[in-house]
Design a protein around this motif. Structure first.
Motif, short mmCIF file in Angstrom:
data_model
loop_
_atom_site.label_atom_id
_atom_site.label_comp_id
_atom_site.label_asym_id
_atom_site.label_seq_id
_atom_site.Cartn_x
_atom_site.Cartn_y
_atom_site.Cartn_z
N THR A 114 -44.33 10.07 -46.54
CA THR A 114 -44.69 9.59 -47.87
C THR A 114 -43.75 10.18 -48.92
O THR A 114 -43.09 11.19 -48.69
CB THR A 114 -46.13 10.02 -48.22
N ARG A 192 -54.08 15.78 -57.48
CA ARG A 192 -53.99 16.78 -58.56
C ARG A 192 -54.53 16.12 -59.83
O ARG A 192 -54.05 15.06 -60.19
CB ARG A 192 -52.53 17.20 -58.76
N PRO A 218 -49.47 18.93 -49.95
CA PRO A 218 -48.64 20.10 -49.71
C PRO A 218 -48.34 20.79 -51.03
O PRO A 218 -48.12 20.14 -52.04
CB PRO A 218 -47.36 19.50 -49.11
P1 AMP Z 1 -44.66 19.37 -58.78
O1 AMP Z 1 -45.05 20.73 -58.26
O2 AMP Z 1 -45.17 19.07 -60.15
O3 AMP Z 1 -43.25 19.07 -58.55
O4 AMP Z 1 -45.48 18.33 -57.89
C1 AMP Z 1 -45.20 18.22 -56.56
C2 AMP Z 1 -46.47 17.95 -55.85
O5 AMP Z 1 -46.56 16.54 -55.61
C3 AMP Z 1 -46.47 18.57 -54.48
O6 AMP Z 1 -46.86 19.91 -54.50
C4 AMP Z 1 -47.44 17.67 -53.74
O7 AMP Z 1 -48.75 18.07 -53.96
C5 AMP Z 1 -47.22 16.31 -54.37
N1 AMP Z 1 -46.35 15.54 -53.53
C6 AMP Z 1 -45.03 15.34 -53.71
N2 AMP Z 1 -44.53 14.59 -52.71
C7 AMP Z 1 -45.55 14.31 -51.90
C8 AMP Z 1 -45.67 13.59 -50.68
N3 AMP Z 1 -44.61 13.01 -50.13
N4 AMP Z 1 -46.87 13.50 -50.11
C9 AMP Z 1 -47.94 14.10 -50.67
N5 AMP Z 1 -47.89 14.81 -51.81
C10 AMP Z 1 -46.72 14.91 -52.42
#
Ligand code: AMP
Ligand code: MG
Length: 303
Positions: A114, A192, A218
């Protein structure tokens, strides 16, 4: 005074574009928080983000694009849910997790199937994305686990010379990270909370599961967004805590408090306060996102 030969180099958006083009990293203003942005199609540029932040490689990055067509090229399964949410809230503080396409680098998703995508609504961010023309990976422009930046000065204070350029777009309008909705599962799930609330999302897609219990996302750690001071959350009905150096009131105006929260926590650290109480807003609308961030700021890091 020397006459200027090239006015285009004085344009900060043009400068930001050139840094991205050269594989560098910039501080990018968005309506949520400032991002640490790099060319998402370049492995070496993406790796710089992880190394500057000190972020574990398995914490995937959000890709930022200028328009829906660009978003769709990043996904091999653009669901009805994703379509409806994008139409309702983009450009805006909403990130959609969808099945990735072959275009997306493994470094961005931590090898997942994803990818997370957003079209921000900050005018300067949109101009950079339009003029750059490729997806930009941009987590918050702070060291891993710390408080997100909501002004250009915060970015400079946190990352200093590690960023090639900081595009100053003023204080962030929302002040909290985007709402993340996983559209790769049915029903969609909020990974989130953010300023776009569960209530607003439900109005568009019907059933939505709110994150509860251990998150599937994650990088959703219990401790995150953490200042140096000890944060003491105070709910309605809780006794007032003793021995605090300051009380921050998130109850009366939650949206305004969301806007100010990270700057206030930074101010508490600057003043070297030890214990700071936060009066929590009600658990609805943007109040839910504020509570989430305050609880994460309150969780002690291991030390
Ligand atoms: P940020 O810390 O604001 O950059 O947000 C990133 C967060 O988006 C990650 O810690 C994940 O919780 C979520 N996220 C990003 N890519 C994915 C993915 N491919 N699948 C699931 N959650 C993702
Ligand atoms: Mg972050």
């Amino acid at each position: 005074m020397p006459s200027s030969t090239s006015s285009s180099t004085d344009d900060p958006v043009e400068r930001a574009r050139r840094v991205l083009e050269a594989g560098g990293v910039i501080g990018l203003p968005t309506e949520t928080v400032y991002g640490l942005a790099a060319d998402a199609t370049s492995s070496s540029a993406v790796r710089k983000i992880f190394s500057i932040k000190g972020r574990p490689a398995d914490h995937p990055l959000i890709l930022h694009v200028a328009d829906l067509a660009a978003a769709q090229t990043l996904s091999s399964r653009w669901t009805d849910t994703a379509r409806a949410l994008a139409e309702a809230f983009w450009p805006g503080p909403l990130t959609l997790v969808v099945v990735r396409s072959a275009e997306v680098l493994d470094e961005v998703t931590g090898g997942r199937t994803t990818v997370a995508i957003r079209i921000p609504r900050h005018a300067l961010a949109l101009r950079v994305l339009q003029e750059f023309g490729r997806p930009v990976a941009a987590p918050s422009a702070n060291r891993f686990g710390r408080v997100s930046p909501t002004t250009a000065d915060h970015v400079r204070a946190d990352l200093g010379a590690d960023v090639d350029f900081v595009l100053d777009g003023g204080p962030c309008e929302v002040g909290l990270e985007s709402t993340i909705v996983d559209c790769s599962v049915d029903p969609p799930q909020i990974l989130r909370p953010g300023s776009i609330s569960a209530e607003q999302i439900s109005e568009v897609v019907g059933g939505v599961a709110s994150a509860s219990g251990p998150s599937r996302a994650p990088g959703m750690l219990e401790s995150h967004y953490a200042p140096d001071c000890l944060v003491v959350p105070v709910d309605v009905g809780d006794a007032s805590p003793n021995d605090v150096d300051r009380v921050l009131d998130g109850r009366s105006e939650p949206a305004r408090f969301a806007h100010d929260l990270y700057a206030l926590l930074r101010e508490c650290d600057r003043l070297r306060l030890r214990r700071v109480a936060v009066l929590l807003p009600a658990d609805s609308g943007i109040g839910r996102a504020v509570r989430d961030r305050v609880f994460k700021a309150a969780a002690r890091r291991s030390h």
